[in-house]
Write an enzyme that holds these catalytic residues in place. Structure first.
Site, mmCIF file in Angstrom:
data_model
loop_
_atom_site.group_PDB
_atom_site.id
_atom_site.type_symbol
_atom_site.label_atom_id
_atom_site.label_comp_id
_atom_site.label_asym_id
_atom_site.label_seq_id
_atom_site.Cartn_x
_atom_site.Cartn_y
_atom_site.Cartn_z
ATOM 1 N N HIS A 78 -3.264 9.049 0.730
ATOM 2 C CA HIS A 78 -3.185 7.801 0.116
ATOM 3 C C HIS A 78 -4.480 7.347 -0.491
ATOM 4 O O HIS A 78 -5.581 7.821 0.169
ATOM 5 C CB HIS A 78 -2.715 6.643 1.010
ATOM 6 N N CYS B 78 -3.556 2.711 -5.569
ATOM 7 C CA CYS B 78 -2.821 3.757 -4.494
ATOM 8 C C CYS B 78 -1.161 3.932 -5.118
ATOM 9 O O CYS B 78 -0.536 5.108 -4.879
ATOM 10 C CB CYS B 78 -2.483 3.111 -2.977
ATOM 11 N N HIS C 187 0.969 -1.059 0.018
ATOM 12 C CA HIS C 187 -0.051 -0.091 0.113
ATOM 13 C C HIS C 187 0.817 1.401 -0.066
ATOM 14 O O HIS C 187 1.929 1.459 0.808
ATOM 15 C CB HIS C 187 -1.011 0.092 1.165
#
Length: 172
Positions: A53, A148, A41
């Site tokens: 994010h 992301c 991530h």
């Protein structure tokens, strides 16, 4: 800049937890994802213990208490969010993406139209881009074309690239 504190350590470039002080606004950061061996991530550290994010749509149906620091709950998703560093990390170790010396020739066979190198923008421009996109949006989350990592690399370089997706495509 606010005080940086986190229960997780920085491991970007095999650093130790004492290197958390090296985290700077404009850094492209990432962490592993629980349950996914090769997935990460990504986000942009914007200072004051905050990260912007892009989240995938949430599959969580139960409600959770809000984080006392940033107001984040795990049932948020499908949008850009600004959270505290601890919520971004979700108990995982922090990595800092290094752009200097990265060999983009590794991905040229996959997408020959890419023109390396991709120099990182100045830190304040990265932060400004992240805040602008937080306000204006970055589009709908689509794992292969707008995830992301696409967000973080776009903020950092102006090119929306996901190495995870490119490596996955190469394996097909």
């Amino acid at each position: 800049m606010g005080q940086k504190s986190s229960s997780a350590g920085v491991t970007g470039g095999k650093s130790s937890s004492s290197d958390l002080s090296k985290l700077e606004p404009g850094d492209h950061i990432y962490r592993s994802m629980k349950g996914f061996a090769l997935a990460f991530h990504h986000g942009i550290y914007v200072g004051d213990d905050r990260v912007i994010h892009l989240l995938a749509p949430s599959k969580i149906t139960t409600s959770y208490p809000k984080c006392d620091t940033c107001g984040y709950t795990p049932d948020m998703g499908g949008c850009l969010v600004q959270t505290c560093l601890d919520c971004f990390l979700a108990g995982e170790n922090l990595e800092i993406m290094k752009y200097e010396g990265f060999n983009f020739n590794l991905i040229l066979p996959i997408i020959p139209s890419l023109k390396p190198p991709y120099p990182a923008k100045p830190a304040q421009e990265v932060v400004d881009t992240a805040f602008t996109l937080l306000k204006e949006g970055f589009g709908v989350y689509i794992i292969l074309t707008n995830n992301c990592e696409h967000f973080a690399t776009y903020c950092k370089t102006g090119n929306a690239i996901s190495m995870q997706v490119l490596l996955f495509m190469r394996m097909l």
